[in-house]
Design an enzyme around this catalytic site. Sequence first.
Site, PDB file in Angstrom:
ATOM      1  N   SER A   1      72.491  32.341  42.018  1.00  0.00           N
ATOM      2  CA  SER A   1      72.650  31.831  43.151  1.00  0.00           C
ATOM      3  C   SER A   1      74.089  31.772  43.660  1.00  0.00           C
ATOM      4  CB  SER A   1      71.985  30.266  43.245  1.00  0.00           C
ATOM      5  OG  SER A   1      71.942  29.972  44.639  1.00  0.00           O
ATOM      6  N   HIS A   2      74.456  30.199  43.881  1.00  0.00           N
ATOM      7  CA  HIS A   2      75.867  30.356  44.445  1.00  0.00           C
ATOM      8  C   HIS A   2      76.924  30.566  43.204  1.00  0.00           C
ATOM      9  CE1 HIS A   2      74.261  26.675  43.091  1.00  0.00           C
ATOM     10  NE2 HIS A   2      75.359  26.325  42.840  1.00  0.00           N
TER      11      HIS A   2
ATOM     12  N   ASP B   1      74.925  32.493  50.761  1.00  0.00           N
ATOM     13  CA  ASP B   1      75.301  32.231  49.554  1.00  0.00           C
ATOM     14  C   ASP B   1      75.035  33.684  48.625  1.00  0.00           C
ATOM     15  OD1 ASP B   1      72.578  31.864  49.117  1.00  0.00           O
ATOM     16  OD2 ASP B   1      72.973  30.832  47.324  1.00  0.00           O
TER      17      ASP B   1
ATOM     18  N   ASP C   1      72.489  34.579  46.769  1.00  0.00           N
ATOM     19  CA  ASP C   1      71.392  35.221  46.755  1.00  0.00           C
ATOM     20  C   ASP C   1      70.532  35.021  48.145  1.00  0.00           C
ATOM     21  OD1 ASP C   1      70.868  32.345  45.958  1.00  0.00           O
ATOM     22  OD2 ASP C   1      68.927  32.832  45.280  1.00  0.00           O
TER      23      ASP C   1
ATOM     24  N   ASP D   1      69.649  32.234  50.026  1.00  0.00           N
ATOM     25  CA  ASP D   1      68.853  31.192  50.371  1.00  0.00           C
ATOM     26  C   ASP D   1      69.604  29.994  50.950  1.00  0.00           C
ATOM     27  OD1 ASP D   1      69.880  30.381  47.947  1.00  0.00           O
ATOM     28  OD2 ASP D   1      67.998  29.983  46.966  1.00  0.00           O
ATOM     29  N   ARG D   2      71.070  29.745  50.555  1.00  0.00           N
ATOM     30  CA  ARG D   2      71.683  28.803  51.134  1.00  0.00           C
ATOM     31  C   ARG D   2      72.344  29.159  52.506  1.00  0.00           C
ATOM     32  NH1 ARG D   2      74.697  25.330  46.548  1.00  0.00           N
ATOM     33  NH2 ARG D   2      73.132  25.307  45.231  1.00  0.00           N
TER      34      ARG D   2
ATOM     35  N   LYS E   1      64.082  28.350  50.195  1.00  0.00           N
ATOM     36  CA  LYS E   1      65.069  27.965  51.378  1.00  0.00           C
ATOM     37  C   LYS E   1      65.329  29.474  51.792  1.00  0.00           C
ATOM     38  CE  LYS E   1      68.764  26.488  48.325  1.00  0.00           C
ATOM     39  NZ  LYS E   1      68.154  26.527  47.045  1.00  0.00           N
TER      40      LYS E   1
HETATM   41  C1  G16 Z   1      69.105  25.014  43.567  1.00  0.00           C
HETATM   42  C2  G16 Z   1      67.946  24.514  43.858  1.00  0.00           C
HETATM   43  C3  G16 Z   1      68.262  23.425  45.041  1.00  0.00           C
HETATM   44  C4  G16 Z   1      68.949  22.484  44.492  1.00  0.00           C
HETATM   45  C5  G16 Z   1      70.403  23.002  44.209  1.00  0.00           C
HETATM   46  C6  G16 Z   1      71.506  22.176  43.557  1.00  0.00           C
HETATM   47  O1  G16 Z   1      69.616  25.847  44.579  1.00  0.00           O
HETATM   48  O2  G16 Z   1      66.971  25.376  44.372  1.00  0.00           O
HETATM   49  O3  G16 Z   1      66.861  22.918  45.136  1.00  0.00           O
HETATM   50  O4  G16 Z   1      69.319  21.594  45.645  1.00  0.00           O
HETATM   51  O5  G16 Z   1      70.151  24.151  43.283  1.00  0.00           O
HETATM   52  O6  G16 Z   1      71.064  21.579  42.420  1.00  0.00           O
HETATM   53  P1  G16 Z   1      71.842  20.890  41.342  1.00  0.00           P
HETATM   54  O7  G16 Z   1      72.333  19.614  42.450  1.00  0.00           O
HETATM   55  O8  G16 Z   1      70.826  20.499  40.433  1.00  0.00           O
HETATM   56  O9  G16 Z   1      73.003  21.548  40.862  1.00  0.00           O
HETATM   57  P2  G16 Z   1      70.176  27.324  44.342  1.00  0.00           P
HETATM   58  O10 G16 Z   1      70.538  27.532  45.735  1.00  0.00           O
HETATM   59  O11 G16 Z   1      71.335  27.094  43.264  1.00  0.00           O
HETATM   60  O12 G16 Z   1      69.032  28.081  43.904  1.00  0.00           O
END
Ligand code: G16
Length: 543
Positions: free
Chosen positions: A113-114, A277, A279, A281-282, A376
Amino acid sequence: MTQITTVPTAPITGQKPGTSGLRKKTPVFMGRHYLENFIQATFDVVGCAGKTFVLGGDGRYFNDRAAQVILRMAAANGAARVIVGQGAILSTPAASHLIRLNGTDGGIIMSASHNPGGPEEDFGVKFNMPNGGPAPESVTEAIYQRTTVITEYKVLEAQDVDLARIGRHQLGAMVVDVVDPVADYATLMESLFDFPALRAMFADGFRMRMDSMCAVTGPYAVEILEKRLGAAKGTCVNATPLPDFGGMHPDPNPTWAKALMDEMFSDTAPDFGAASDGDGDRNMVVGRGIYVSPSDSLAVLAANAHLAPGYAKGLKGVARSMPTSAAADRVADALGIGKYETPTGWKFFGNLLDAGRATICGEESFGTGSDHVREKDGLWAILLWLNILAVRKQSVADILADHWAKFGRNYYSRHDFEAIESAKADAMMAALRGSLAGLPGQVVEGMTITAADDFAYTDPVDASVSMKQGVRVMFGDGSRIVYRLSGTGTEGATLRVYLERYAAGPDGLDLDAQEALAPVIRAAHVLAGIAAHTGRTAPDVVT
Ligand code: G16
């Protein structure tokens, strides 16, 4: 010549998926048997023989080689067919869409992801279900348990599949269909939003900056915004996905998308700015001279979604994660529709979306999406904002001002304290949990604590229970502090402190969020003893 080899292996500790799949440092993932063990455990749990899966990732370092390993293992485990994005690339929402569109048995997404990418940065893998959404805890836990007893994995001895060539390939008995990663997704977006109205808005001189942060959405943004909607060439920047994201931290927030923030607050700011981000989704959206917090973005999107063709019939309900501000709840109440508060993690929205209880979901962590997929979706949120701007013909600042005047404003911020020694962070959370019973009635910074708990969630659809999802401290004036440890980091612990304060208006609606929240911030430090436990007095990231 292809041959299936059964390779003896042994359990590797720590293969427990977090908030969204298994994320580790890339060298860990590249270690002997590491990826193979996790993939075999996944196939053992979800089944593989005769099945069809989608495979793709955000293009980060090791994405290409991991894809070849996963394909060879899928073939060895008897999969019938795998649909792969060209170059093993798929944004997470596009992967979710392909799973649903093709009615597959799920998909494997390679992404952290990010988190930054590169030989020394992060890599990740997660399994998505046939509904297109991330596997629920029951499945990720079963996969983890399987990794603790694994003794062998199967792999096909074969040449690499040419993933650069779109079309049908054969890998042993398995079919590999390499598809354009963008086309189906762009068509889906065209079915939800008023593309002619958006084209007219851009033709009228509307200016936008889209920062893809050298990550996966570049090709999607160029195709949709510049090619299909006629945004000026160069609207999309950092639009070529790179294995190390060009050294960027592809997390669209004011800290990491600073160049976009600077431009949007400059004299030459365009009408609208957005970033996505690693991937895809953000999302982060920014107006000229005004930042839109993700919690406010969710509320504004929920209040205005009916202006886009895909949501013209209205929403069934709105869901948000618990640490997300209550701004969306106010919209749901005004619309007379359902509202839901889930633990952090997009997987918790899946049942609500599948059951038709919620249409739009969102999180403070820069995630918004709807029932069009089960992830997302960064570009979706950006396009919905554009659709709203095209219909309302107002600036982002005016739309926010109108929204706050109508609903009041939930001032909101998240303070992150990164790479804390895990033992110290755990000790702080344990002490906080131990103090909860004595908190109600206490007065901090002039605010009376009315309730304090550790959030537990009972899924209204399948009645599954998730405990210990974050410590909440609620105050009499509607303010709230939430503490939790991130489940997506790969280094030490990240403490997230979520801060919220409600202003009903009409006065006091246009303060700086950090100023408005100052007493809540001070209270957060006092109540948890952040400095005493962690040695940190100031956050690393403020969103
Ligand atoms: C993931 C989850 C999200 C979550 C985020 C932050 O996002 O899919 O639902 O809000 O992580 O999670 P944490 O606070 O546990 O770091 P992504 O974009 O990283 O896949």
